[in-house]
Design an enzyme around this catalytic site. Sequence first.
Site, PDB file in Angstrom:
ATOM      1  N   ARG A   1      10.016  -6.904  -7.866  1.00  0.00           N
ATOM      2  CA  ARG A   1       8.883  -6.973  -6.643  1.00  0.00           C
ATOM      3  C   ARG A   1      10.712  -6.506  -4.968  1.00  0.00           C
ATOM      4  O   ARG A   1      11.606  -6.763  -5.108  1.00  0.00           O
ATOM      5  CB  ARG A   1       9.316  -8.865  -6.670  1.00  0.00           C
ATOM      6  CG  ARG A   1       8.198  -9.582  -7.854  1.00  0.00           C
ATOM      7  CD  ARG A   1       7.262  -9.051  -7.529  1.00  0.00           C
ATOM      8  NE  ARG A   1       6.869  -9.802  -7.817  1.00  0.00           N
ATOM      9  CZ  ARG A   1       5.163  -8.967  -8.894  1.00  0.00           C
ATOM     10  NH1 ARG A   1       6.195  -7.754  -9.530  1.00  0.00           N
ATOM     11  NH2 ARG A   1       4.485  -9.626 -10.043  1.00  0.00           N
TER      12      ARG A   1
ATOM     13  N   GLU B   1       2.524  -3.975   0.548  1.00  0.00           N
ATOM     14  CA  GLU B   1       1.840  -2.771  -0.417  1.00  0.00           C
ATOM     15  C   GLU B   1      -0.074  -2.825  -0.123  1.00  0.00           C
ATOM     16  O   GLU B   1      -0.068  -4.027   0.058  1.00  0.00           O
ATOM     17  CB  GLU B   1       2.246  -2.511  -1.887  1.00  0.00           C
ATOM     18  CG  GLU B   1       3.333  -3.118  -2.512  1.00  0.00           C
ATOM     19  CD  GLU B   1       3.686  -3.340  -4.139  1.00  0.00           C
ATOM     20  OE1 GLU B   1       2.607  -3.050  -4.753  1.00  0.00           O
ATOM     21  OE2 GLU B   1       4.725  -3.409  -3.930  1.00  0.00           O
TER      22      GLU B   1
ATOM     23  N   HIS C   1       3.941   1.331  -7.154  1.00  0.00           N
ATOM     24  CA  HIS C   1       3.047   0.692  -9.063  1.00  0.00           C
ATOM     25  C   HIS C   1       3.003   0.790  -9.048  1.00  0.00           C
ATOM     26  O   HIS C   1       1.956   0.218  -9.724  1.00  0.00           O
ATOM     27  CB  HIS C   1       2.701  -0.695  -7.337  1.00  0.00           C
ATOM     28  CG  HIS C   1       3.505  -2.380  -8.078  1.00  0.00           C
ATOM     29  ND1 HIS C   1       3.892  -3.389  -6.937  1.00  0.00           N
ATOM     30  CD2 HIS C   1       3.712  -2.858  -9.255  1.00  0.00           C
ATOM     31  CE1 HIS C   1       3.491  -4.526  -7.890  1.00  0.00           C
ATOM     32  NE2 HIS C   1       3.882  -4.277  -9.486  1.00  0.00           N
TER      33      HIS C   1
END
Length: 319
Positions: free
Chosen positions: A227, A256, A275
């Site tokens: 994270r 994000e 990601h």
Amino acid sequence: MKKSVLLLETIDDDALKILQDHVNVFTGYDDASLTAVLKNQEIHAVITRGKGQINKSLMEAIPALQVAARCGVGLDNVDVQEATARNIMVINAPGSNAATIAEHTLSLMLMLMRNMYESVAQVKQDNWNWRNQYAGDELNGKTLGVLGMGNIGKRVAKLGEAFGMKVLYWSRSKQDLPYTYLSMDEVLAQSDVLSLHLPFTKETGTIIGAEQLALMKPDSLLINTARGALIDHEALLNALNKQRISGFAADVLPEEPPVPGFPILHHSRALVTPHSGSLTASTYRQMCVLTVKNVVAVLTGEKADAKSIFNFSALNDRV
């Protein structure tokens, strides 16, 4: 009578078909469609992936809600405390991304350690002579520090061991593993490569800041596929600029998508992927199908897989 499921995001086609065969499916991919569904339909389950928020306000708007589910592992975008208070079952797909995230983690280590990204970029610019100034190293013989020994951390440790690395780790408690358990500060100080595999919770918070970065070796690498908020990125940028650590690679960021010009993205000794670590075809399908099958089980009166039903002790086990 079929029960109804609300999708906040798209899911794998095979998973969608399973849903459509057993329940009524509605989509709320934007504010307008979500508002329309909530106004006109009785919803019994909500399914999201990584962006759609299953928060208190949404739960309040769905009085018949029985299940809040995420096609994935982390539950950052699901208010599990609120769901628990309302007796809403929370379902996710624990362990489903362990193999692919571990692979992605090792890929980032290799790219950073061997300066592979720059090498490829230079050759694409017809600069074969880049080899004359190439600087890189190898994982073999290095010390890998793993923070968090859940499913992913264990796989990363095993892969690192296969590459000839010595593995150290810190987790909430010592586990029965063939690796050396140390305090977090000791792992930071001794690692050539430090890899984060912790959830972001109120307890963990931002665990890597200026103080922790100062403990690391000047030639060490920091990898984060967990994270983004686990790291103070201002302190990280400062550490890179002052060469307090040698490099950083990640698949996650605190926000994000990042704001344009986010400094770490353009740093010469940082590599960031969007990601995408768990977006391989196999894992994406697996996460969606596993989650959907358990949601259908609950809504049709069958028994869901206990491992996929979230509880707070399960979260603690991941640390």
